[in-house]
Structures are given as structure tokens and as C-alpha cells.
Write a protein that holds these residues in place. Structure first.
Motif, PDB file in Angstrom:
ATOM      1  N   CYS A 159       0.867  -1.182   0.000  1.00  0.00           N
ATOM      2  CA  CYS A 159       0.000   0.000   0.000  1.00  0.00           C
ATOM      3  C   CYS A 159       0.901   1.228   0.000  1.00  0.00           C
ATOM      4  N   PRO A 160       0.615   2.192  -0.857  1.00  0.00           N
ATOM      5  CA  PRO A 160       1.481   3.380  -0.919  1.00  0.00           C
ATOM      6  C   PRO A 160       1.165   4.445   0.133  1.00  0.00           C
ATOM      7  N   ASP A 161       0.078   4.247   0.892  1.00  0.00           N
ATOM      8  CA  ASP A 161      -0.292   5.281   1.861  1.00  0.00           C
ATOM      9  C   ASP A 161       0.776   5.403   2.945  1.00  0.00           C
ATOM     10  N   PHE A 168      -2.227  14.488  10.912  1.00  0.00           N
ATOM     11  CA  PHE A 168      -3.061  13.461  10.305  1.00  0.00           C
ATOM     12  C   PHE A 168      -2.598  12.070  10.734  1.00  0.00           C
ATOM     13  N   THR A 200      -1.756  10.240   1.631  1.00  0.00           N
ATOM     14  CA  THR A 200      -1.385   9.485   0.426  1.00  0.00           C
ATOM     15  C   THR A 200       0.125   9.561   0.223  1.00  0.00           C
ATOM     16  N   ARG A 232      -1.365  13.902   0.482  1.00  0.00           N
ATOM     17  CA  ARG A 232      -2.715  14.437   0.697  1.00  0.00           C
ATOM     18  C   ARG A 232      -3.411  13.686   1.828  1.00  0.00           C
ATOM     19  N   PRO A 233      -4.139  14.403   2.699  1.00  0.00           N
ATOM     20  CA  PRO A 233      -4.665  13.775   3.926  1.00  0.00           C
ATOM     21  C   PRO A 233      -5.737  12.719   3.648  1.00  0.00           C
ATOM     22  N   LEU A 234      -5.620  11.587   4.325  1.00  0.00           N
ATOM     23  CA  LEU A 234      -6.593  10.503   4.214  1.00  0.00           C
ATOM     24  C   LEU A 234      -7.438  10.356   5.477  1.00  0.00           C
ATOM     25  N   ARG A 235      -6.786  10.355   6.615  1.00  0.00           N
ATOM     26  CA  ARG A 235      -7.538  10.165   7.859  1.00  0.00           C
ATOM     27  C   ARG A 235      -6.903  10.972   8.988  1.00  0.00           C
ATOM     28  N   LYS A 236      -7.775  11.386   9.908  1.00  0.00           N
ATOM     29  CA  LYS A 236      -7.325  12.021  11.144  1.00  0.00           C
ATOM     30  C   LYS A 236      -8.098  11.312  12.232  1.00  0.00           C
ATOM     31  N   ARG A 247      -9.032  10.429  16.558  1.00  0.00           N
ATOM     32  CA  ARG A 247      -9.236  11.160  17.810  1.00  0.00           C
ATOM     33  C   ARG A 247      -8.118  10.907  18.826  1.00  0.00           C
ATOM     34  N   MET A 269     -11.034  10.529   4.086  1.00  0.00           N
ATOM     35  CA  MET A 269     -11.465  11.833   3.608  1.00  0.00           C
ATOM     36  C   MET A 269     -11.863  11.769   2.133  1.00  0.00           C
ATOM     37  N   GLU A 313      -4.468  -0.405  -5.567  1.00  0.00           N
ATOM     38  CA  GLU A 313      -3.211  -0.049  -4.894  1.00  0.00           C
ATOM     39  C   GLU A 313      -3.289  -0.297  -3.394  1.00  0.00           C
TER      40      GLU A 313
END
Lengths: 401, 401
Positions: A49-51, A100, A104, A108-112, A114, B168, B238
Motif C-alpha cells: 500500500c502506498p499510503d 493526520f 497518500t 494528501r490527507p486521508l484520515r485524522k 481522535r 477523507m 493499490e
């Protein structure tokens, strides 16, 4: 421990760290196109996975700078730390100052989430890198972020901007062990890096977290350090959450506090924390197949997590650190025996002789459940930290002979 | 299938349902003090946690009313359904019309989640109970809630009150299979219950969801029904999420759609859905130990979920339903063979001969990983539904001989 064994182990940990663990991550995880590290890798190091998890960027940034600070001044390690820190600086921060959870490959933001662990690991990275590079601004960033984490963590849920608790606090207020535990270690790292004229009151801040651990989570009558309690340490024994013990987590806390006792030559603190290690070894070691269970129920009832009886890599790394440190501090043979037993069990099952580094996940019986090397949580942290910590501690033990 | 085997199986499913499964839940889970059901039970039926998951209240409400509607008009079953429905009515709803994920034993809210399954299972309960009790107001409640679910699910994330996606959407918009799948079944249940003068356009609504399944999630070139795709069905290969297949989930979808084809005498629809079942059996059955793997990666890479290779009870229930229905619709022997193989494997490992009902969780090799009978997800649903569905289908097959 015999002098011969100390020599042998110290060399073995150093060799595994420098010839296996670190090269695995540097060669497979470094993203030369977009910066940062892609740590979601299969057994051979190929991308699953590239994340980019921000936890792992912070951890890699810390690990590489720590090697530079504590082992050797290799430029490539400093550059590898900066490679993580630069990525966090460029892509890690949301507009509210938080970090975050994942972005990606190109940032670029994917998740934040708590929880504040992305922030915590960034503090570690900025602090250790700042020390390595002599970059005071990075240390100041780490301090600002640490104060922000402490303020956010303490902010009452009724106030604007507070983190939303998982369980509604108006119905069941709860307190978790992990933030106290991780703050001890983060503040220790920051203290070691902060040579500015206005340091935070580190010793007092660490004392407050150690006090929180003992006051709320340590239950001698249950022989356990609990993961979750009520706001005043109340035992929430009706629920699986309130009965949950994570033995590897408890041993990690134990060695953070032992290290503090060692630094301060505070034998009372060391004596006070040793029972946590003893309980965790007794209750966490699987009598059937060996290895450390991931979760147990303090009343001996069925734990509810899917993975409760899996053997994960990191509790074993933390148990290895904790038992070696306890042995070196107390001279007690039983800690040496536990250390050798856990190390042997782990190396035989987690270490991947073919493609390097460690597997992360085993079934209860020790067979492999996943052959991946990294994911959103597993990266260059628990294993290299353990190898470095044990190598340095064994070197010190040599000197004492 | 021989007439003798049909007789034997039909009687066995009915006996297991009425003498084991239902009594287990009615005797151990019924909360006579606060109403509703406490389904977080250990092997013997003792409470592991007093909290009440709202998913499970809805499922119990549906199951008991379905028995009443389709099997026998037993007053105790109608009362047992009402016991769940009354609890949902009294404690399930938040002020925004959504339903909590879990409440305390006495009904105070603990958690609310961004998914709509608590609402979906409440629709099932209100609809089936309304039909059983001849209570049109309950059916109207189910219809209102269903429209609310559809509206919320379709609401763009940019609009006020929209559910917050996990990832997101401005960075990576995604579409999940589960809402299409569960809506097919929920609308089927609602259609069966709705005798009001202004029914929803059920057939068209069901068609829309079936169309969504085939248009976005079914990938013949990959021989898979994917769990997660891009907004227009793009393959997100991916990421592990984009490569994820849940064979049990896919088989559940397959039999919901087969049942629709059967009702409408639409053989083309049945033929169209059978490949989903074939792919899921081929890729989901564990060649090493038998049983159905929980998650697989469509490219054959290492799945990332901790529990990927565990054997959970419910995919086996859904596979049993799907293969028996496929056999009864097509007469094909291979579906009969699969049905017998999965049933035998499951009964030997999941059924608890000592304390009744089924275990829920096995290691890959079929050994027990948890001996609990219920938790936040496992309750009186997949197993009794399978026992009822297969019993009724076998009764029908008798008539055709």
C-alpha cells in the motif's frame, strides 16, 4: 549473565540492527520521489500500500536520529531522519495544528483520528532530529507540539475543540493507560534533546505521568496494570474493557519507569515498578505455546478482541527490553532467565531468515498468520529500538564487570 | 438431494433452532429488569458485559417475529420480539432520529457510530414485529426509518448532517458494498410486512440496490465481488481495502439476490448472480484446513486484517443458505456437495455440544480461539436465520418431490 554471553548478545543485537533491520527499511521504505517512507511492505519489502501512516513517519524519524545520537555519527542516518521530519513538516499538519493519521504517497490527507499518537511520534522525531542536527527550531517545534498534546489531552470534553471520547463521557467517563505511558517516554526523549535556555520542567512532568500510572492503573490486589479505568481509577470490572490487560504494554511502561529510576538512582522507584513486570510475565506468558498473549482478562474470563491470543512482535520486543533492564538493575537471575526465554522464543519465530527483519503476527501456536513486514503500525520502531537499547545496555554491563 | 436427506435435514434444522438456539437466547439474554437483551455472553450463557448493542436488539426483534410469522404463531415469540422493539423505542433513538450503537443495560447511550447498521436492524425489527402484531404504526416507523437511512446514506459529504466518511472523500472517495447488500434484504423484509395503502416502491428500490451491486462491485475479470471501490466502481487495487474480498459477505449478497430472482421467477437474475457464489466458494474455502476464510486479497497478496484467516461463524451460515438455495433453484449437484461439505465442517467445529448454540470464532486450523456465545455483533441472527431459512426451504423442496 556471564561476560561471554554479554559480549555475544551485544554483538548480535548490533549486527542484527545494522546489517538487517535498518537496511531493510532504508532500502525498501524510502520514497525518493515524494519524500517520507512507505512502510506498508510485504515479506520481501514490496509495497502492499502506498499510503503513509504518520505514526510511522515519526517513528522512523526518531529511530534514525537516535542511532546517530547514541551509536555513530553516520551522515546517512541523519539524512534518513531528516527525510521523515521534512515529510511530516510538509504534509503532516492539519490547519488546527493536529497531525493526520495517514496521508497518500504524495502527502494528501486521508484520515485524522481522535487519538494523539501521530502527534506524539512527531514530537519524538522533531526532538531527536533536532538534537542530532543541532537544529534548535526542530526542538522548539517538538516542545510546542508536546504542550499542545498535553493541553488537548487534558481539555474537558465539554469544551470546544476537545477530542471526542470513544464512549460517551456523560454516561461512562473513562481514563486510558496509554497516554500516561507514552508521555513518560516522549518527555524523556524531549528532555534528552532540549538544551534550549527555557526547557520544560521535564522531571516534574514525567513524575506527574508516573504518578498517574501508579495512582489510577496499577492494581496490586489484582496483580495487574489495567488499560482502562474510571476517571478516579475506579475498576470498571463489569465490562471487558475494564478487565483488559495488555501485558506487552504494561512491560513497556515498566521499563520506561525503570529507566527513569536508573537515571535518578531512585531505587525505591525501581522496586515499586518491578511488580508490574512480574505480573505481566506471569499472566502474559502463554503456558500452552509460549510467547506473550496480546490481551488477557484480569478475571480470567474470555477476552473479546479477535486478536487476543495472537503473538505480536512488539510485546516481545518490550518484554526483552524490560527483562534485560530489570536484570541489569537488580542482578536477579530470574529476569535473566525470562530474557533468554523470550528472546529465544521470539528469534525462532519472528525473525525472517530469508528476507530479513521480523514478521509481526503469529497465531497462538506460533505459526505465521501474516508474512507482511509493515503496515499502519508496524514499521522501524519496536524492533530497532529494542536492538539498540539492548546493545547499549549490554555495553554498559560490560563496563561494570 | 434425496428425499430422505431432505427430511432428515429439515427436521434437524428445526430441532436445532427450537430446542437449542432460541432457548439459549431467550433464557440467557432476556433482561426482565430493564427490558431488551444482554447478548454479551460467555460459553455457558453468563454475562460478559451488561451493555446492550442496538444492532443485536434489532436482530433479536426481527428473528423472533420472523419465527412467529413464518413458523408458528407462538405468543412467547411475539412477546420476545416486542421485548426488543420496546427497548429500541424507549432507548434506541438519539434526538437526530439516528439510533445509538450501544447503550448501558438501563438504556443510557454509550456510543453512536458513523455507520447505519443499528438503524437498518431496527427497520427489520419494526417491520417484522409490525407484521406479526398487526401493528401498522410499527410498520410505518420502519418505513420512516428506512427512508431516513436511504436519505442519509445518499447525502453528499459536503452537506450539513452528512455522515463523516472514514477516509477523507476529498482525497479518496470510496463506495462500500455493505450498504447495497443490506438494503436488498431490509427492503425485502419491509415489502413482506407492508400492507399499508401507501407502500414504498419496493421492487424498484430493490432493483436499484441490485443494480448497484452488479454495476460497481462485481468484477467478472477478477472473479470477485469487491468490498470497496471508487465512486464509479473504479478498482482501488493499490490499497488493501480496494483488494479486499469478504467471501461470506459476498455469498450473503448472492442469496439475497437469488431469493429475489426466485420470487420474481427471474431466471436471468439467478443465472447472473450464481458466479458470485462460485467465485466466493473457490477463493474463500481454505484449501489447507477447510472452512471459509474471513478476508482474502483479490490479487492473492497478504490480507492486512488481524482476523483475515480466522473462521467466523456467520460466513458459514451464509454459505449454507446460499449453496442450499442455489441447489434448490438449479438442481446442480455441486451446490449440494458444497452445502454438505460446509455444513459438516461447521457443525463439527462451531456447534457447542455441551452448552448449546454455536461458538463464533475459530483459528485458521479450526481450533477454538474464543468460547464466547455473544458480543457486540454475535447474537441471535445469522445462526437462527440460517436454521429457519434452510428448514423452510427444505420443506418446500419436499413438496416439489
Amino acid at each position: 549473565m556471564t561476560g561471554r554471553r554479554i559480549n555475544e548478545l551485544s554483538a548480535a543485537f548490533r549486527a542484527a540492527l545494522l546489517d538487517d533491520t535498518i537496511p531493510f527499511w532504508l532500502s525498501h521504505a524510502t520514497d525518493r520521489e515524494f519524500g517520507g517512507y512507505t512502510t506498508f511492505l510485504d515479506r520481501t519489502g514490496k509495497l502492499l500500500c502506498p499510503d503513509k501512516p504518520m505514526w510511522v513517519q515519526g517513528r522512523m524519524g526518531w529511530t534514525m536520529a537516535r542511532l546517530y545520537n547514541d551509536l555513530e555519527k553516520r551522515d546517512e542516518w541523519l539524512a534518513a531522519s531528516r527525510h521523515a521530519v521534512d515529510f511530516i513538516r510538509a504534509h503532516g499538519f492539519d490547519t488546527d495544528g493536529r497531525i493526520f493519521y495517514a496521508v497518500t504517497r504524495d502527502g494528501r490527507p486521508l484520515r485524522k483520528r481522535r487519538y494523539l499518537f501521530a502527534e506524539i511520534f512527531a514530537v519524538m522525531a522533531f526532538a531527536e532530529y533536532g538534537k542530532a542536527a543541532g537544529d534548535r527550531e526542530s526542538v522548539e517545534t517538538a516542545k510546542r507540539l508536546m504542550r499542545f498534546v498535553q493541553e488537548l489531552h487534558a481539555r474537558p470534553w465539554t469544551e470546544p475543540g476537545a477530542l471526542e471520547p470513544k464512549v460517551m463521557p456523560q454516561t461512562r467517563p473513562m481514563r486510558g493507560h496509554s497516554m500516561a505511558m507514552i508521555q513518560i517516554n516522549t518527555l524523556q526523549i524531549l528532555r534528552g534533546a532540549d538544551t534550549t535556555p527555557d526547557p520544560l520542567p521535564y522531571d516534574a512532568l514525567i513524575d506527574a505521568q508516573i504518578d498517574e500510572v501508579f495512582r489510577f492503573f496499577v492494581k496490586p490486589e489484582k496483580k495487574a496494570l489495567l488499560e482502562t479505568v474510571g476517571p478516579n481509577g475506579e475498576y470498571l470490572g463489569e465490562t471487558p474493557e475494564g478487565r483488559c490487560v495488555n501485558p506487552g504494554h504494561a512491560m513497556e511502561t515498566a521499563w520506561f519507569i525503570m529507566a527513569e529510576g536508573k537515571r535518578r538512582k531512585d531505587n525505591a522507584l525501581i522496586e515499586r515498578v518491578l511488580p508490574i513486570l512480574d505480573w505481566s510475565l506471569e499472566s502474559g506468558w502463554d503456558p500452552k505455546y509460549g510467547g506473550i498473549l496480546y490481551f488477557i482478562d484480569v478475571e480470567g474470563r474470555q477476552p473479546v478482541q479477535y486478536e487476543w491470543d495472537m503473538k505480536l512482535w512488539w510485546p516481545h520486543n518490550e518484554a526483552i527490553n524490560a527483562t534485560l533492564l530489570a536484570h541489569s538493575l537488580t542482578g536477579e537471575k530470574r529476569y535473566e532467565a525470562w530474557f533468554e526465554k523470550i528472546l529465544k522464543w521470539s528469534l525462532a519465530r519472528f525473525a525472517d531468515k530469508k528476507h530479513g527483519e521480523w514478521f509481526g503476527y503469529l497465531h497462538r501456536d506460533g505459526s505465521l498468520s501474516h508474512d507482511l513486514k509493515g503496515n499502519m503500525w508496524k514499521g522501524p520502531f519496536h524492533l530497532p529500538r529494542q536492538q539498540l537499547f539492548c546493545h547499549l545496555l549490554l555495553e554498559e554491563m560490560k563496563g561494570r564487570k
